[in-house]
Design a protein around this motif. Sequence first.
Motif, PDB file in Angstrom:
ATOM      1  N   GLU A 112      39.058  78.733  33.092  1.00 56.79           N
ATOM      2  CA  GLU A 112      38.388  77.429  33.136  1.00 56.79           C
ATOM      3  C   GLU A 112      36.887  77.611  33.103  1.00 56.79           C
ATOM      4  O   GLU A 112      36.183  76.869  32.439  1.00 56.79           O
ATOM      5  CB  GLU A 112      38.803  76.659  34.387  1.00 56.79           C
ATOM      6  CG  GLU A 112      40.285  76.380  34.360  1.00 56.79           C
ATOM      7  CD  GLU A 112      40.671  75.245  35.250  1.00 56.79           C
ATOM      8  OE1 GLU A 112      39.819  74.395  35.530  1.00 56.79           O
ATOM      9  OE2 GLU A 112      41.829  75.218  35.666  1.00 56.79           O
ATOM     10  N   ASP A 160      37.544  70.075  35.383  1.00 57.17           N
ATOM     11  CA  ASP A 160      37.965  70.855  36.541  1.00 57.17           C
ATOM     12  C   ASP A 160      38.479  69.939  37.638  1.00 57.17           C
ATOM     13  O   ASP A 160      38.663  68.756  37.426  1.00 57.17           O
ATOM     14  CB  ASP A 160      36.783  71.687  37.050  1.00 57.17           C
ATOM     15  CG  ASP A 160      36.384  72.768  36.059  1.00 57.17           C
ATOM     16  OD1 ASP A 160      36.757  73.905  36.281  1.00 57.17           O
ATOM     17  OD2 ASP A 160      35.710  72.450  35.061  1.00 57.17           O
ATOM     18  N   THR A 161      38.672  70.551  38.789  1.00 57.33           N
ATOM     19  CA  THR A 161      39.134  69.805  39.956  1.00 57.33           C
ATOM     20  C   THR A 161      38.205  68.648  40.296  1.00 57.33           C
ATOM     21  O   THR A 161      36.985  68.791  40.221  1.00 57.33           O
ATOM     22  CB  THR A 161      39.136  70.763  41.165  1.00 57.33           C
ATOM     23  OG1 THR A 161      40.091  71.777  40.897  1.00 57.33           O
ATOM     24  CG2 THR A 161      39.462  70.066  42.449  1.00 57.33           C
ATOM     25  N   THR A 170      43.983  68.491  41.897  1.00 58.44           N
ATOM     26  CA  THR A 170      43.888  69.396  40.743  1.00 58.44           C
ATOM     27  C   THR A 170      45.260  69.833  40.265  1.00 58.44           C
ATOM     28  O   THR A 170      46.227  69.778  41.024  1.00 58.44           O
ATOM     29  CB  THR A 170      43.080  70.655  41.152  1.00 58.44           C
ATOM     30  OG1 THR A 170      42.791  71.436  40.003  1.00 58.44           O
ATOM     31  CG2 THR A 170      43.837  71.528  42.134  1.00 58.44           C
ATOM     32  N   GLY A 227      45.140  72.898  39.290  1.00 58.01           N
ATOM     33  CA  GLY A 227      44.861  74.316  39.571  1.00 58.01           C
ATOM     34  C   GLY A 227      44.409  75.064  38.336  1.00 58.01           C
ATOM     35  O   GLY A 227      44.090  74.484  37.312  1.00 58.01           O
ATOM     36  N   MET A 228      44.343  76.354  38.438  1.00 61.94           N
ATOM     37  CA  MET A 228      43.921  77.163  37.306  1.00 61.94           C
ATOM     38  C   MET A 228      45.006  77.086  36.232  1.00 61.94           C
ATOM     39  O   MET A 228      46.190  77.251  36.532  1.00 61.94           O
ATOM     40  CB  MET A 228      43.734  78.631  37.725  1.00 61.94           C
ATOM     41  CG  MET A 228      42.762  78.831  38.887  1.00 61.94           C
ATOM     42  SD  MET A 228      41.150  78.048  38.692  1.00 61.94           S
ATOM     43  CE  MET A 228      40.384  79.087  37.458  1.00 61.94           C
ATOM     44  N   ARG A 251      51.599  79.628  42.517  1.00 59.90           N
ATOM     45  CA  ARG A 251      50.219  79.865  42.960  1.00 59.90           C
ATOM     46  C   ARG A 251      49.626  78.569  43.535  1.00 59.90           C
ATOM     47  O   ARG A 251      49.737  77.504  42.951  1.00 59.90           O
ATOM     48  CB  ARG A 251      49.383  80.351  41.785  1.00 59.90           C
ATOM     49  CG  ARG A 251      47.907  80.641  42.141  1.00 59.90           C
ATOM     50  CD  ARG A 251      47.023  79.450  41.862  1.00 59.90           C
ATOM     51  NE  ARG A 251      45.615  79.772  42.000  1.00 59.90           N
ATOM     52  CZ  ARG A 251      44.639  78.876  41.928  1.00 59.90           C
ATOM     53  NH1 ARG A 251      44.907  77.591  41.727  1.00 59.90           N
ATOM     54  NH2 ARG A 251      43.377  79.225  42.074  1.00 59.90           N
ATOM     55  N   GLY A 298      45.979  76.993  45.028  1.00 53.02           N
ATOM     56  CA  GLY A 298      44.541  77.250  45.094  1.00 53.02           C
ATOM     57  C   GLY A 298      43.925  76.712  46.371  1.00 53.02           C
ATOM     58  O   GLY A 298      44.610  76.473  47.369  1.00 53.02           O
ATOM     59  N   ASP A 299      42.627  76.511  46.313  1.00 53.29           N
ATOM     60  CA  ASP A 299      41.894  76.016  47.485  1.00 53.29           C
ATOM     61  C   ASP A 299      42.042  74.506  47.678  1.00 53.29           C
ATOM     62  O   ASP A 299      41.889  73.992  48.780  1.00 53.29           O
ATOM     63  CB  ASP A 299      40.405  76.340  47.344  1.00 53.29           C
ATOM     64  CG  ASP A 299      39.812  75.729  46.067  1.00 53.29           C
ATOM     65  OD1 ASP A 299      40.522  75.667  45.029  1.00 53.29           O
ATOM     66  OD2 ASP A 299      38.653  75.304  46.106  1.00 53.29           O
ATOM     67  N   SER A 300      42.327  73.800  46.568  1.00 53.76           N
ATOM     68  CA  SER A 300      42.211  72.338  46.599  1.00 53.76           C
ATOM     69  C   SER A 300      43.090  71.624  47.628  1.00 53.76           C
ATOM     70  O   SER A 300      42.690  70.595  48.146  1.00 53.76           O
ATOM     71  CB  SER A 300      42.450  71.772  45.204  1.00 53.76           C
ATOM     72  OG  SER A 300      41.596  72.401  44.300  1.00 53.76           O
ATOM     73  N   THR A 353      35.032  73.284  43.785  1.00 55.89           N
ATOM     74  CA  THR A 353      35.706  73.394  42.503  1.00 55.89           C
ATOM     75  C   THR A 353      35.464  74.803  41.978  1.00 55.89           C
ATOM     76  O   THR A 353      34.501  75.453  42.362  1.00 55.89           O
ATOM     77  CB  THR A 353      35.179  72.318  41.517  1.00 55.89           C
ATOM     78  OG1 THR A 353      35.850  72.470  40.268  1.00 55.89           O
ATOM     79  CG2 THR A 353      33.690  72.414  41.291  1.00 55.89           C
ATOM     80  N   GLY A 354      36.352  75.248  41.122  1.00 59.51           N
ATOM     81  CA  GLY A 354      36.212  76.599  40.584  1.00 59.51           C
ATOM     82  C   GLY A 354      37.370  77.479  41.004  1.00 59.51           C
ATOM     83  O   GLY A 354      38.448  76.969  41.325  1.00 59.51           O
ATOM     84  N   VAL A 355      37.144  78.774  41.007  1.00 59.84           N
ATOM     85  CA  VAL A 355      38.229  79.720  41.304  1.00 59.84           C
ATOM     86  C   VAL A 355      38.589  79.675  42.787  1.00 59.84           C
ATOM     87  O   VAL A 355      37.876  80.198  43.650  1.00 59.84           O
ATOM     88  CB  VAL A 355      37.833  81.141  40.862  1.00 59.84           C
ATOM     89  CG1 VAL A 355      38.926  82.141  41.221  1.00 59.84           C
ATOM     90  CG2 VAL A 355      37.596  81.148  39.356  1.00 59.84           C
ATOM     91  N   GLY A 356      39.718  79.042  43.063  1.00 61.39           N
ATOM     92  CA  GLY A 356      40.101  78.733  44.435  1.00 61.39           C
ATOM     93  C   GLY A 356      40.282  79.941  45.328  1.00 61.39           C
ATOM     94  O   GLY A 356      40.040  79.864  46.542  1.00 61.39           O
TER      95      GLY A 356
END
Length: 302
Positions: free
Chosen positions: A148, A161-162, A180, A182-183, A190, A192-194, A213-216
């Motif tokens: 992403e 993105d998220t 989200t 997610g990725m 998997r 993520g952080d969201s 936002t971004g790589v969780g």
Amino acid sequence: TSSLPVVISTWDFGIAANAAAWEVLKKGGRALDAVEAGAKIPEADLKNHSVGRAGYPDRDGIVTLDACIMDEFGNCGSVAAMEDIAHPISVARMVMEKTPHVMLAGDGARQFAIQNGLHKEHLLTPESEKAWKEWLKKAEYKPVINIENQQHMRGDKYNHDTIGMLAIDSKGNISGACTTSGMAFKMHGRVGDSPIIGAGLYVDNEVGGATSTGVGEEVIRNVGSFLVVELMRRGYHPEEACREAVNRIIKKKPQTAKDIQVGFLAINKKGEYGAYAIQKGFSFAVCNKEKQDILIKGKSIY
Ligand code: SD4
């Protein structure tokens, strides 16, 4: 500083989400209702391939969604890796309001959503399926961790993105939401952080709120949103707090951080807001009485 009420959201698509949240806030409505209404906009947007209905699937072709919500009383709810339900933010809110729990995952989350009247839907759109099949040709998992971000940096059609949203209503109460898919092409299962309170979102009504936002994975590792709120508690301006949280991520894994995107967005009790990201290209939307469609470029380390 922004006049109250105010709502802020991650990325360019935050403008449309803020507009829906504003309909609630301008009538004196509650921040919680505003962020739910706002988050549902990108969730329903078929052109948005990183949130809700048209989100890109995992590497097995299954769309799994993550979301969480938090209110001014410290109540929170979350769903992780949920399939077949287009509005995970509303399910997260129902987990918060109708169960003794904070988080439901996978099939349990889906069953709970259906029991509470949400419809089961096929979430994989023809466009998402096409993108997945394209990805399958190489099916490289490793570079996909950054997909992403890389695509975002190229500014192409994957530039979504998220959505993380934070609102303060006319009573001064703060709520937040994060949702989200997610990725893209992640491993099945998997998370993520969201959907993780403290990572993708945190609200403390005495201090403020933060979202990411971004790589969780890197946000979870550093409990990012909680960190931002704690830094604001110690007197950091929201932008400084976001910058410090980004720097922690870089400090912990410098080799990883140089190739990935993570951005934080925060607001404090006074309505001061700010953001910071690892890489260029992060943006956030602000909406208040004076102006409903402000788009601000996030500052970045690189
Ligand atoms: C995740 N933070 O699942 C989300 C996805 C995202 O840019 O924001 N991607 O890790």
